[in-house]
Motif scaffolding. Structure first.
Motif, PDB file in Angstrom:
ATOM      1  N   SER A   7      59.228  28.476  59.697  1.00 38.40           N
ATOM      2  CA  SER A   7      57.822  28.354  60.064  1.00 38.40           C
ATOM      3  C   SER A   7      57.435  29.417  61.088  1.00 38.40           C
ATOM      4  CB  SER A   7      57.570  26.953  60.645  1.00 38.40           C
ATOM      5  OG  SER A   7      56.223  26.790  60.984  1.00 38.40           O
ATOM      6  N   SER A   8      56.250  29.976  60.951  1.00 36.31           N
ATOM      7  CA  SER A   8      55.618  30.926  61.884  1.00 36.31           C
ATOM      8  C   SER A   8      56.265  32.301  61.849  1.00 36.31           C
ATOM      9  CB  SER A   8      55.632  30.386  63.327  1.00 36.31           C
ATOM     10  OG  SER A   8      54.941  29.150  63.376  1.00 36.31           O
ATOM     11  N   ARG A  59      56.098  34.760  58.685  1.00 40.56           N
ATOM     12  CA  ARG A  59      54.778  35.309  58.334  1.00 40.56           C
ATOM     13  C   ARG A  59      54.383  34.992  56.880  1.00 40.56           C
ATOM     14  NH1 ARG A  59      55.837  35.949  63.163  1.00 40.56           N
ATOM     15  NH2 ARG A  59      55.567  37.899  64.317  1.00 40.56           N
TER      16      ARG A  59
END
Length: 951
Positions: free
Chosen positions: A422-423, A426
């Motif tokens: 997650s995060s 990208r």
């Protein structure tokens, strides 16, 4: 007894139906063949050679030869056998042990009255279904179940068994339509049963010998009463505790109960005694407790104790732990000897797989990836796949590929899923970039999709061409698996294939039934999830239904350099505008174009056929060939889809697939997407907590695929004895290979275990012929100060090498990054006619002095006090920059204005036209040598001797 006439007529009937049959040995034949003195199988052995190569039903002449009584003594009283599989269109489930505990649960909710069954006893039978690729031929003798498909033979009624019993159908077989389709639920249940049974066999090997032998004896000759007495209950609890301690989950424990209790089995009792997750089972029994409570199972036939020689007891157990590993501990002749250097070369970093897609700079995918590289530091794999999704959405349903095996043709819709952390990976950023360009081009928003089945049907009936985007798809998959969405995954498979559908939803209560008519659907999907959420949201049966195999996955895990945040620049806006215009132009182009068929060059088609044959040959040798065959049935088609999209994305849209495009697409599938879906499937199936083999595999992957014995034992935290048994099992099944390395110093042998990557396909494709074009470089991350300093140094270099005049544009530099707050922000022009290189003058001492050189009257004075310097020094600087950015000479002139005009611009254009047409600059020596030859040949008017030295 079956008459000879009945056999003959049955053979004619089967052949007329289109079934491929063959003669089987008479049931009255001896067990030992009198001619060869070898064992044979009366009533079942095939009498003709290469029976499984026959492709057509028998002729009348052949039928009489085999079954007309008295015609040929060799075939006298022959039975009838069926060639199962694709050619006959029949799959048979051969049941040798009709265990009620298993089959009552299997048949719950299924219409067994419609099944076609051949029996000779109540406890045995053949169940006939139409052929399906979902199940391959396989044997599970302990379960008493065989799947008879390609390469398998089944006895047909009215043949006789050697016992004298006759095979009979439960109903008449008039046409092939009397053979039913195999229910998907039955397929799912069989696969789950086979998986649990394989786990049970592995775990049993780790159990105490006395308990294991008792259970295996019961499997061969069931005696339920032996497990129902007070001693039997203790016996059952002891076995369950040992199974649980060695990694069995509830389903495996429950399967063991089905083996034990058979017709007296009850699911409710299992859940009550074991607990919903097997959590009521206590610690494994100690050997002393087993000997005290269950003494009879610890005695051999002569009533001597088996415990004295048992590896679980006393000093023998301690010796087993301390025992030094030697070559004798492994399978015969299965240990390779290698040096330390050779072992190091075998290491494979499982996390470094990259997607390579080298396309020309003017290709649509390249332009999209370049823009995504500019705007995000996310994984390149996401960007490439998002570009292909965007292109597949642009073309809609217009182009197709007409394969003979495809009724409606192959359309170019792409379904893709990004998996990553997650995060930081990208995923969402790349999805939003692709979403923006599609929305801009079609003139309306592309929103997230999360439909119920009814909503999905209604939406497709109104708008059959859909572009579906979801940056967290796990919640959608969870909803699709709910009861009110039953059949969602199977329906999705049909939509992917582009099949028109007329779907009726079952009504509930007084609700009116709804019917949805969906014509020529075309759906593309761009989705994402994290590894953990994806594993929780989709089940293995749903994935195996074909739904999971219709996606291509990007699941990179390697480290990448994260860039700091920055503001959007004018160059970003320009690049975005250029891509928006191109995307919109393509959308209008395909929107106005009628449907058309993509052509394929003969060489490209032959390459595709050869690749398909090569892949299938390798899959036939793999331990997981059933899974790989399911994957290849879709990923082989994806080669054609990607190749077609590569042609469409060219600067001039092409409708013919070339050999080069086919090779690039094949390399993408075989080198990246095929191994990646294997990793995704392993993510769903592995259970390192409860499955010890999975724990070993995960530890080997974490060690780059190869690990020393002592290191692997420590990482897995297993006991030495059970570790060794698991290693033997994995070696025997082909999952690992054992390597010995002899140390030169102490003459001791060290053992390594190497994970054999059965999921990946290694093909000897001639990829050397693929024209590898350099990938688009990412924008260097440098500060404005660094840019200014670099321009200043290059400006000095330019001044030293300018023969006639110098025109330096500093607005575009370093792949079109715009300078800000720079004293040399505007164009700086050195004008004047300097004659030759001797007129070069002094350099300015700092950046502020640049303004002095904008005055043309000052140039001669400034240049007259400076001796010339070797222009080759500038060429070498050019070369280093050229190799660093990997741009061709044409773009080098157009985009890197800081270097230009040490040669007249017109002469540079002539050089490009004459020597560099349709050629990529990849080696600096070519560049320097060609320039030198042209200058020395006086084609360009340069001072003689300037390039005398060879490069």
């Amino acid at each position: 007894m079956t008459s000879n006439t009945a056999i003959l007529e049955a053979a004619r009937h089967y052949s007329n139906l289109g079934l491929i049959i063959h003669p089987l040995l008479s049931p009255d034949a001896p067990i030992i063949n009198p001619r060869t003195n070898k064992p044979q199988s009366p009533g079942k052995g095939v009498l003709i050679k290469a029976w499984d190569d026959v492709e057509k039903p028998l002729t009348e002449k052949e039928i009489k030869k085999y079954w007309e009584y008295g015609r040929n003594p060799y075939f006298d009283k022959a039975n009838i056998g069926l060639q199962c599989g694709k050619r006959s269109g029949v799959l048979v489930v051969d049941v040798d042990d009709w265990n009620p505990a298993i089959w009552n649960e299997f048949t719950t909710g299924l219409k067994t009255s419609e099944w076609l069954i051949s029996r000779r006893t109540k406890r045995r039978g053949h169940i006939f279904f139409k052929h399906t690729e979902a199940l391959k031929a396989q044997k599970h003798h302990d379960l008493g179940i065989e799947i008879l498909s390609d390469g398998s033979n089944a006895v047909l009624p009215p043949s006789r068994h050697k016992s004298g019993q006759t095979y009979e159908f439960n109903r008449e077989l008039k046409t092939l339509e009397d053979i039913p389709e195999m229910p998907k639920e039955l397929i799912t249940r069989l696969k789950a049963l086979f998986t649990d049974n394989d786990k049970l066999k592995v775990i049993l090997r780790k159990c105490k010998p006395c308990l294991r032998e008792k259970f295996e004896a019961h499997q061969k000759a069931p005696n339920v009463n032996d497990w129902h007495s007070s001693t039997g209950r203790q016996q059952t609890l002891a076995l369950m505790a040992d199974l649980k301690a060695n990694g069995a989950n509830f389903e495996v424990l429950d399967l063991a109960c089905k083996y034990i209790f058979r017709e007296q089995y009850s699911r409710e009792i299992s859940e009550h005694e074991l607990g919903p997750e097997g959590n009521k089972i206590k610690k494994p029994w100690k050997c002393d407790t087993i000997q005290r409570e269950l003494g009879s199972i610890t005695l051999d036939k002569n009533l001597n104790s088996k415990c004295d020689n048992c590896a679980f007891r006393g000093q023998r157990k301690q010796e087993e732990r301390k025992k030094t590993v030697s070559s004798n501990d492994f399978l015969d002749n299965a240990v390779k000897e290698m040096t330390a250097a050779e072992i190091e070369l075998l290491k494979t970093n499982f996390s470094q797989r990259r997607l390579i897609c080298n396309l020309p700079k003017d290709h649509f995918i390249t332009q999209f990836v370049a823009y995504a590289d500019r705007m995000s530091d996310g994984y390149r794999e996401y960007k490439i796949l998002a570009g292909f999704w965007l292109l597949s959405s642009i073309v809609q349903r217009k182009p197709k590929i007409d394969l003979a095996t495809s009724v409606d043709g192959i359309h170019l819709n792409i379904w893709t899923t990004f998996l990553g952390l997650s995060s930081i990976s990208r995923k969402t950023t790349i999805i939003e970039i692709a979403r923006h360009f599609l929305a801009y081009a079609i003139g309306k928003p592309v929103t997230d999709t999360d439909y119920s089945l009814e909503g999905y049907l209604e939406s497709l009936s109104q708008e059959p061409i859909k572009f579906m985007v979801n940056d967290e798809v796990s919640t959608t998959y969870q909803k699709m698996g709910q009861k009110y969405n039953a059949g969602y995954f199977e329906f999705e498979c049909k939509i992917y294939d582009g099949s028109s559908q007329n779907k009726r939803l079952a009504s509930g209560g007084k609700r009116e039934q709804k019917t949805f008519d969906i014509k020529d659907p075309y759906v593309t999907k761009l989705t994402a999830s994290t590894f953990a959420k994806f594993k929780r949201s989709i089940t293995i049966p749903d994935f195996d239904s074909g739904f999971g195999f219709r996606y291509v996955y990007a699941a990179p895990t390697y480290e990448f350099n994260q860039r700091p945040l920055r503001l959007t620049t004018d160059e970003d806006i320009t690049a975005r505008s250029d891509l928006e215009k191109r995307t919109a132009l393509l959308v209008r182009f395909f929107r106005d174009m009628p449907p058309f068929t993509m052509d394929i060059e003969p060489e490209a088609m032959q390459f595709y056929i050869d690749t398909d044959i090569d892949v299938n040959k390798q899959f036939a040798k793999a331990s997981n060939q059933e899974f790989l065959a399911s994957v290849w049935s879709r990923y082989g088609i994806y080669i054609l889809k990607f190749a077609a999209l590569i042609e469409i994305g060219k600067s001039t849209v092409s409708s013919k697939i070339t050999l080069e495009s086919m090779k690039i697409a094949a390399a993408m599938i075989l080198d990246y997407f095929l191994p990646t879906i294997c990793d995704v499937y392993n993510l769903l199936t592995v259970d390192p907590t409860n499955n010890m083999i999975d724990r070993i595999i995960e530890a080997l992957k974490a060690s780059n695929g190869i690990c020393a014995h002592s290191d692997l034992l420590r990482k897995t935290k297993l006991k030495s004895r059970e570790f060794h048994e698991l290693i033997l099992t994995m070696q025997e099944s082909g999952q690992i290979e054992v390597i010995s390395e002899k140390s030169q110093g102490n003459n001791k042998t060290q053992f390594f275990y190497r994970l054999i990557d059965c999921d990946a396909v290694r093909l000897s494709l001639d990829r050397g012929q693929i024209h590898q074009i350099p990938q688009v470089p990412q924008i260097p991350r440098v500060s404005n100060e660094e840019i200014q300093e670099r321009i200043w140094e290059n400006l000095k270099e330019l001044k030293e090498c300018t023969p006639t005049h110098l025109d330096v544009q500093t607005k575009q530099y370093n792949n079109s990054q715009i300078l800000s707050n720079s004293p040399i922000e505007n164009s700086v022009r050195y004008s004047g006619n300097l004659g030759n290189l001797d007129n070069l003058g002094n350099l300015p001492t700092n950046q502020s002095e640049l303004s002095y050189y904008t005055d043309s009257s000052s140039n001669r004075t400034a240049f007259s006090n400076r001796d010339s310097r070797d222009p080759k020094r500038h060429l070498k600087s050019d070369l280093s920059e050229l190799e660093r950015t990997k741009v061709d000479l044409i773009d080098y002139k157009r985009e890197s204005q800081k270097y230009t005009e040490w040669i007249h611009s017109s002469l540079m254009d002539q050089f490009i036209t004459d020597y560099m047409e349709n050629r990529q600059i990849t080696e600096g020596r070519d560049y320097l040598t060609t320039v030198a030859q042209m200058c020395n040949s006086n084609k360009w008017n340069y001072p003689a001797g300037i390039f005398e030295e060879s490069f």
